[in-house]
Design a protein around this motif. Structure first.
Motif, PDB file in Angstrom:
ATOM      1  N   GLU A  13       0.818  -1.204   0.000  1.00  0.00           N
ATOM      2  CA  GLU A  13       0.000   0.000   0.000  1.00  0.00           C
ATOM      3  C   GLU A  13       0.858   1.264   0.000  1.00  0.00           C
ATOM      4  OE1 GLU A  13      -3.642  -0.517   2.743  1.00  0.00           O
ATOM      5  OE2 GLU A  13      -2.418   1.090   3.561  1.00  0.00           O
TER       6      GLU A  13
ATOM      7  N   ASP B 164      -0.253  -4.852   3.328  1.00  0.00           N
ATOM      8  CA  ASP B 164      -0.545  -3.595   4.002  1.00  0.00           C
ATOM      9  C   ASP B 164       0.341  -3.653   5.242  1.00  0.00           C
ATOM     10  OD1 ASP B 164      -1.455  -1.450   5.385  1.00  0.00           O
ATOM     11  OD2 ASP B 164      -3.592  -1.951   5.218  1.00  0.00           O
TER      12      ASP B 164
ATOM     13  N   LEU C  41       1.224  -1.713   7.663  1.00  0.00           N
ATOM     14  CA  LEU C  41       0.576  -1.323   8.923  1.00  0.00           C
ATOM     15  C   LEU C  41      -0.838  -0.870   8.611  1.00  0.00           C
ATOM     16  CD1 LEU C  41       2.999   0.678  11.215  1.00  0.00           C
ATOM     17  CD2 LEU C  41       2.102  -1.623  11.567  1.00  0.00           C
TER      18      LEU C  41
ATOM     19  N   SER D 114      -2.905   2.640  10.609  1.00  0.00           N
ATOM     20  CA  SER D 114      -1.775   3.345  11.240  1.00  0.00           C
ATOM     21  C   SER D 114      -2.176   4.689  11.849  1.00  0.00           C
ATOM     22  CB  SER D 114      -0.605   3.499  10.270  1.00  0.00           C
ATOM     23  OG  SER D 114      -1.025   4.084   9.080  1.00  0.00           O
TER      24      SER D 114
ATOM     25  N   TYR E 268     -16.273  -1.021  17.086  1.00  0.00           N
ATOM     26  CA  TYR E 268     -15.606  -0.377  15.964  1.00  0.00           C
ATOM     27  C   TYR E 268     -14.437   0.450  16.475  1.00  0.00           C
ATOM     28  CZ  TYR E 268     -14.702   2.079  11.629  1.00  0.00           C
ATOM     29  OH  TYR E 268     -14.085   2.574  10.506  1.00  0.00           O
TER      30      TYR E 268
ATOM     31  N   GLY F 147     -11.756   1.514  14.146  1.00  0.00           N
ATOM     32  CA  GLY F 147     -11.156   2.342  13.098  1.00  0.00           C
ATOM     33  C   GLY F 147      -9.852   1.801  12.554  1.00  0.00           C
ATOM     34  N   SER F 148      -9.537   0.569  12.937  1.00  0.00           N
ATOM     35  CA  SER F 148      -8.424  -0.129  12.315  1.00  0.00           C
ATOM     36  C   SER F 148      -9.066  -1.388  11.744  1.00  0.00           C
ATOM     37  CB  SER F 148      -7.388  -0.468  13.379  1.00  0.00           C
ATOM     38  OG  SER F 148      -6.525  -1.450  12.898  1.00  0.00           O
ATOM     39  N   MET F 149      -9.111  -1.484  10.413  1.00  0.00           N
ATOM     40  CA  MET F 149      -9.886  -2.567   9.822  1.00  0.00           C
ATOM     41  C   MET F 149      -9.521  -3.924  10.389  1.00  0.00           C
ATOM     42  SD  MET F 149     -10.028  -4.149   6.046  1.00  0.00           S
ATOM     43  CE  MET F 149      -8.486  -4.929   6.354  1.00  0.00           C
TER      44      MET F 149
ATOM     45  N   TYR G 203     -16.849  -1.586   5.532  1.00  0.00           N
ATOM     46  CA  TYR G 203     -16.445  -0.234   5.156  1.00  0.00           C
ATOM     47  C   TYR G 203     -17.158  -0.029   3.832  1.00  0.00           C
ATOM     48  CZ  TYR G 203     -14.282   4.201   5.461  1.00  0.00           C
ATOM     49  OH  TYR G 203     -14.116   5.551   5.612  1.00  0.00           O
TER      50      TYR G 203
ATOM     51  N   ARG H 179      -8.543  -0.911   0.069  1.00  0.00           N
ATOM     52  CA  ARG H 179      -7.907  -1.321  -1.178  1.00  0.00           C
ATOM     53  C   ARG H 179      -8.097  -2.810  -1.453  1.00  0.00           C
ATOM     54  NH1 ARG H 179      -5.251   3.359   1.233  1.00  0.00           N
ATOM     55  NH2 ARG H 179      -6.137   2.082   2.865  1.00  0.00           N
TER      56      ARG H 179
ATOM     57  N   GLU I 277      -6.191  -5.160   1.144  1.00  0.00           N
ATOM     58  CA  GLU I 277      -7.121  -5.299   2.264  1.00  0.00           C
ATOM     59  C   GLU I 277      -8.318  -6.193   1.892  1.00  0.00           C
ATOM     60  OE1 GLU I 277      -7.257  -1.038   2.361  1.00  0.00           O
ATOM     61  OE2 GLU I 277      -6.294  -0.904   4.314  1.00  0.00           O
TER      62      GLU I 277
HETATM   63  O1  LIG Z   1     -10.645   6.893   9.190  1.00  0.00           O
HETATM   64  P1  LIG Z   1     -11.768   6.106   8.630  1.00  0.00           P
HETATM   65  O2  LIG Z   1     -12.424   6.692   7.430  1.00  0.00           O
HETATM   66  O3  LIG Z   1     -12.747   5.645   9.673  1.00  0.00           O
HETATM   67  O4  LIG Z   1     -11.075   4.789   8.031  1.00  0.00           O
HETATM   68  C1  LIG Z   1     -10.719   3.722   8.795  1.00  0.00           C
HETATM   69  C2  LIG Z   1     -10.187   2.676   7.883  1.00  0.00           C
HETATM   70  O5  LIG Z   1      -9.005   3.144   7.272  1.00  0.00           O
HETATM   71  C3  LIG Z   1      -7.951   2.254   7.494  1.00  0.00           C
HETATM   72  O6  LIG Z   1      -7.186   2.735   8.561  1.00  0.00           O
HETATM   73  C4  LIG Z   1      -7.114   2.198   6.244  1.00  0.00           C
HETATM   74  O7  LIG Z   1      -5.961   1.449   6.378  1.00  0.00           O
HETATM   75  P2  LIG Z   1      -4.485   2.101   6.452  1.00  0.00           P
HETATM   76  O8  LIG Z   1      -4.266   2.662   7.819  1.00  0.00           O
HETATM   77  O9  LIG Z   1      -3.646   0.902   6.167  1.00  0.00           O
HETATM   78  O10 LIG Z   1      -4.421   3.153   5.384  1.00  0.00           O
HETATM   79  C5  LIG Z   1      -8.608   0.930   7.900  1.00  0.00           C
HETATM   80  O11 LIG Z   1      -7.819   0.155   8.716  1.00  0.00           O
HETATM   81  C6  LIG Z   1      -9.860   1.414   8.609  1.00  0.00           C
HETATM   82  O12 LIG Z   1     -10.923   0.500   8.504  1.00  0.00           O
END
Ligand SMILES: O=P(O)(O)OC[C@H]1O[C@](O)(COP(=O)(O)O)[C@@H](O)[C@@H]1O
Ligand SMILES: [Mg+2]
Ligand SMILES: [Mg+2]
Length: 297
Positions: free
Chosen positions: A80, A98, A100, A103, A209, A211-213, A229, A241, A245
């Motif tokens: 990524e 990916d 991290l 991140s 939830y 915010g880290s997938m 998402y 992506r 992902e």
């Molecule tokens: O900040 P948002 O829009 O909630 O997005 C959260 C999503 O973005 C991500 O952080 C994207 O991944 P990266 O940190 O690898 O770019 C996912 O892990 C998570 O689901």
């Protein structure tokens, strides 16, 4: 939507290469974790998706690229964090990472992870070319999920880079009890919002939830339920992506007997030939993903 219809390695050489990739991911994890405290700051550059990179994103990518690139059976590496895939040798398999995930969670010190996928094809590859996938979670405990040969296993990784198998052939629990939906609510489509409200009304389920997938997906693998998402009004392709992902998570979830979808079909059937292409991501128990697909029709 499809479940348990995943590809696996066919030759002894590919099996050995997958072993080696898993070994690199596992043994590099303690080093990545140890290097995070000093790298929780934004770097100057953006990644190919236009997002601000953290110093840790670039560092983890370089470390893993060097080690995975050194494996004889690997021909191409992509992540990524870099615009193009790179040739690293003559091996038949490709590895996409990916380095991290999540991140932006480094600052508030929430879970982040490393996601990997091994493809039996040049990059960008198709979801049906994956022969193994998984992830490391840098949570309170370092764990590694590996999906291959029709089985999903969980390992604990210790600080000395040894690792131990702790759960074998994981199946998604039935009657999933958690849900997590990304994106800003006002940006959801009406159809997705109606579905989300229905899921919330079921008093057997709780919101989870972070915010880290990868952390959110691991909640689903552990408790069952649904993570999305979704496609957004402002971003019909969502945020995540395909190559780094969507495909790997689809592969893990389907191998565990769950389902994955981009809204109409399995994530593994998404056709996108651009390395950094995005896709809406919906994963979880088959009944919930089927309901979601029906709701989006
Ligand atoms: O900040 P948002 O829009 O909630 O997005 C959260 C999503 O973005 C991500 O952080 C994207 O991944 P990266 O940190 O690898 O770019 C996912 O892990 C998570 O689901
Ligand atoms: Mg990510
Ligand atoms: Mg990332």
């Amino acid at each position: 939507m499809a479940t348990k219809d995943v590809n696996t390695a066919s030759s002894a050489r590919d099996v050995r290469t997958i072993d080696e990739v898993v070994e690199v991911i596992a043994t590099t994890a303690p080093e990545i974790r140890t290097g995070l405290p000093s790298r929780r700051v934004a770097a100057e550059d953006q990644n190919p998706s236009g997002e601000t990179q953290m110093a840790a994103d670039i560092w983890a990518d370089e470390l893993l690229c060097e080690r995975i690139g050194a494996l004889e059976g690997v021909g191409e590496y992509a992540s990524e964090e870099r615009p193009e895939s790179i040739d690293v040798g003559n091996g038949p398999l490709s590895v996409a990472l990916d380095p991290l995930d999540g991140s932006s969670n480094l600052k508030p010190n929430n879970t982040v992870g490393t996601i990997f996928a091994v493809y039996d094809a040049p990059l960008p590859a198709h979801g049906r070319d994956i022969v193994a996938a998984g992830y490391v979670l840098y949570g309170p405990v370092m764990t590694m999920i590996v999906a291959r040969d029709g089985s999903v296993d969980e390992h604990i990784i210790y600080d000395d880079a040894s690792y131990e198998l702790v759960r074998e052939d994981i199946s998604l629990p039935e009657n999933g009890s958690v849900y997590g939906f990304g994106g800003r609510v006002p940006d959801w489509t009406d159809e997705f919002e109606a579905f989300a409200r229905e899921v919330e009304q079921d008093d057997s389920r709780k919101l989870r939830y972070g915010g880290s997938m990868i952390g959110d997906v691991n909640q689903i693998l552990t408790y069952g339920g649904i993570f999305s998402y979704p496609a957004l009004e402002s971003a019909p392709e969502g945020k995540l992506r395909v190559q780094f992902e969507g495909y790997p998570i689809g592969y893990v979830l389907e191998t565990a007997g769950g389902a994955s979808s981009d809204g109409t079909k399995s994530l593994l059937d998404v056709d996108k030939d651009e390395l950094h292409a995005r896709t809406p991501v919906y994963i979880g128990n088959s009944d919930l993903v089927a309901k979601l697909e029906a709701a989006l029709e």
